[in-house]
Design a protein around this motif. Structure first.
Motif, short mmCIF file in Angstrom:
data_model
loop_
_atom_site.label_atom_id
_atom_site.label_comp_id
_atom_site.label_asym_id
_atom_site.label_seq_id
_atom_site.Cartn_x
_atom_site.Cartn_y
_atom_site.Cartn_z
N SER A 2 0.86 -1.17 0.00
CA SER A 2 0.00 0.00 0.00
C SER A 2 0.90 1.22 0.00
CB SER A 2 -0.89 0.01 1.24
OG SER A 2 -0.11 0.28 2.39
N ASP A 3 0.29 2.41 0.04
CA ASP A 3 1.11 3.62 0.05
C ASP A 3 1.68 3.94 1.42
OD1 ASP A 3 -1.27 4.29 1.23
OD2 ASP A 3 -1.61 6.11 0.04
N TRP A 4 1.32 3.16 2.44
CA TRP A 4 1.84 3.42 3.79
C TRP A 4 2.50 2.20 4.43
CZ3 TRP A 4 0.01 0.40 7.73
CH2 TRP A 4 -1.20 -0.28 7.50
N GLY A 24 3.24 9.98 8.71
CA GLY A 24 1.94 10.24 8.09
C GLY A 24 0.83 10.28 9.13
N LEU A 25 -0.14 11.14 8.94
CA LEU A 25 -1.19 11.33 9.94
C LEU A 25 -2.51 10.67 9.56
CD1 LEU A 25 -0.37 14.91 11.24
CD2 LEU A 25 0.38 12.69 12.09
N GLY A 26 -2.47 9.78 8.60
CA GLY A 26 -3.56 8.86 8.35
C GLY A 26 -4.93 9.48 8.10
N GLY A 27 -4.96 10.68 7.52
CA GLY A 27 -6.24 11.32 7.22
C GLY A 27 -6.91 11.97 8.41
N VAL A 28 -6.27 11.98 9.58
CA VAL A 28 -6.89 12.58 10.77
C VAL A 28 -6.12 13.80 11.25
CG1 VAL A 28 -7.96 10.43 11.50
CG2 VAL A 28 -5.69 11.01 12.35
N SER A 66 2.20 7.61 11.50
CA SER A 66 2.74 8.05 12.78
C SER A 66 2.18 7.23 13.94
CB SER A 66 2.40 9.52 13.00
OG SER A 66 2.68 9.92 14.33
N ARG A 67 3.02 7.02 14.94
CA ARG A 67 2.58 6.34 16.15
C ARG A 67 1.51 7.14 16.89
NH1 ARG A 67 7.59 5.57 19.71
NH2 ARG A 67 6.01 4.73 21.14
N SER A 68 1.38 8.43 16.58
CA SER A 68 0.33 9.23 17.22
C SER A 68 -1.05 8.88 16.68
CB SER A 68 0.60 10.73 17.01
OG SER A 68 1.77 11.13 17.68
N VAL A 69 -1.10 8.37 15.46
CA VAL A 69 -2.38 7.91 14.89
C VAL A 69 -2.76 6.58 15.54
CG1 VAL A 69 -3.58 7.17 12.81
CG2 VAL A 69 -2.01 9.13 12.72
N LYS A 117 -8.39 -1.38 12.60
CA LYS A 117 -8.67 -2.17 11.41
C LYS A 117 -7.94 -1.63 10.18
CE LYS A 117 -13.21 -3.93 12.80
NZ LYS A 117 -14.68 -3.93 12.52
N THR A 118 -7.78 -0.30 10.12
CA THR A 118 -7.21 0.33 8.94
C THR A 118 -5.69 0.23 8.90
OG1 THR A 118 -9.05 1.90 8.87
CG2 THR A 118 -7.09 2.48 7.62
N PHE A 119 -5.04 0.33 10.05
CA PHE A 119 -3.58 0.40 10.08
C PHE A 119 -2.93 -0.73 10.90
CE2 PHE A 119 -5.02 4.90 9.71
CZ PHE A 119 -4.62 5.10 8.40
N PHE A 120 -3.40 -0.95 12.12
CA PHE A 120 -2.78 -1.94 12.99
C PHE A 120 -2.89 -3.34 12.41
CE2 PHE A 120 -1.39 -3.05 17.37
CZ PHE A 120 -1.64 -4.41 17.37
N ASP A 121 -4.10 -3.74 12.05
CA ASP A 121 -4.32 -5.10 11.57
C ASP A 121 -3.54 -5.41 10.29
OD1 ASP A 121 -5.94 -5.41 13.75
OD2 ASP A 121 -7.83 -5.50 12.64
N PRO A 122 -3.52 -4.53 9.27
CA PRO A 122 -2.73 -4.84 8.08
C PRO A 122 -1.23 -4.92 8.35
CG PRO A 122 -4.40 -3.20 7.57
CD PRO A 122 -4.40 -3.35 9.05
N TYR A 123 -0.73 -4.06 9.24
CA TYR A 123 0.69 -4.11 9.58
C TYR A 123 1.04 -5.48 10.16
CZ TYR A 123 5.09 -3.13 11.99
OH TYR A 123 6.40 -3.18 12.44
N HIS A 124 0.25 -5.94 11.11
CA HIS A 124 0.56 -7.21 11.75
C HIS A 124 0.22 -8.41 10.86
CE1 HIS A 124 2.28 -5.95 15.49
NE2 HIS A 124 1.41 -4.94 15.49
N ALA A 125 -0.72 -8.24 9.97
CA ALA A 125 -0.97 -9.30 8.99
C ALA A 125 0.26 -9.49 8.10
CB ALA A 125 -2.20 -8.98 8.15
N ALA A 126 0.86 -8.38 7.69
CA ALA A 126 2.07 -8.44 6.86
C ALA A 126 3.24 -9.04 7.63
CB ALA A 126 2.42 -7.05 6.35
N LEU A 127 3.40 -8.61 8.88
CA LEU A 127 4.50 -9.12 9.70
C LEU A 127 4.32 -10.62 9.95
CD1 LEU A 127 7.05 -8.18 11.10
CD2 LEU A 127 5.66 -7.54 13.08
N GLY A 128 3.10 -11.01 10.30
CA GLY A 128 2.84 -12.43 10.54
C GLY A 128 3.04 -13.27 9.29
#
Length: 268
Positions: A2-4, A24-28, A66-69, A117-128
């Motif tokens: 993805s782009d992020w 990146g601030l994830g649209g927020v 960003s970890r702030s998101v 669902k938007t950021f955490f889950d895809p990151y860990h799906a990729a890592l797993g």
């Protein structure tokens, strides 16, 4: 991906993860009181610092968010990794120094769930998925979670942080031989270091580290002074400081990654 979210594949049984290098601030972004504060606590220059790992055949997984998101190295349930100690949440509401991140109200449950669902889950799906792919061809896989932080953060720890902070959750997330090898590299560096001090390993290390199943996870938290300019009082004009060329700690980092590869390849 993805782009992020970025996955770079190699053949070696080693994954180097960068959960906090993004800004990146994830649209927020409009929700934050200060976009600069929302980016300030990134692990600055961390991917650039470890750029050499690709040449060694390592795999990398990184996020530009960003970890702030959302902090992809926190327990998704919201449980604290360090009960009784100051820390930041899955969706942080303050900076490391305790400054408020949001203009009006903090993220509520529905927004936190959307971010997960938007950021955490895809990151860990990729890592797993990378761990599973490597385990199919290697009896040992090492996950090296790469981090850095300012040398002085009074809200989080007293005094000056050691240069190298190895975390294995008290030895639970990797084989003792790997931990001893990494401690040896730190000792030989001649610089300050500690194992399982203030930083014992975040959710990533604790979740994936299963030495009995051949997955050996470690976290390395670096004090930023070892590789970049670190002003006494960071502000918008001087932060982030410049990456040193070359970073003084680079030989030690190469030795640490080399020790991980030696262990993973079963040649130690």
């Amino acid at each position: 991906m993805s782009d992020w979210l970025h996955v770079n594949r190699g053949d070696a049984p080693l994954i180097v993860a960068f959960p906090h290098g993004g800004t990146g601030l994830g649209g927020v972004e409009p929700r934050f009181a200060s976009p600069w504060l929302a980016r300030r606590d990134a692990d600055w220059w961390i991917a650039e610092l470890y750029d050499f790992v690709g040449e060694m055949g390592a795999n990398t997984v990184s996020t530009e968010v960003s970890r702030s998101v959302i902090d992809v190295n926190r327990d998704p349930s919201g449980a604290s990794l360090y009960p009784g100690m100051a820390t930041t949440e899955l969706c942080p509401t303050t900076t490391f120094d305790g400054e408020r991140l949001y203009r009006a109200f903090d993220p509520e449950d529905d927004e936190i769930e959307w971010r997960r669902k938007t950021f955490f889950d895809p990151y860990h799906a990729a890592l797993g998925a990378e761990i599973e792919r490597l385990q199919a061809v290697h009896p040992r896989v090492v996950l090296y979670d790469a981090h850095s932080i300012c040398s002085h953060v009074p809200r989080l720890f007293d005094g000056e942080l050691p240069q190298f902070n190895l975390g294995t959750n008290g030895g639970a997330t990797c084989d003792p031989a790997l931990e001893a090898a990494l401690e040896g590299v730190c000792q030989q560096s001649g610089q300050s270091w500690i194992a399982n001090g203030r930083f014992k390993g975040g959710w990533t290390t604790r979740h994936y580290g299963a030495p009995e199943r051949g997955v050996h996870a470690v976290q390395m938290e670096l004090a930023m002074r070892g590789y970049m300019d670190e002003p006494t009082v960071p502000d918008e004009a001087n932060w982030p400081g410049a990456l040193h060329a070359p970073p003084a700690i680079l030989p030690t980092l190469k030795a640490l990654i080399g020790a991980c590869l030696t262990f993973a390849q079963g040649t130690n």
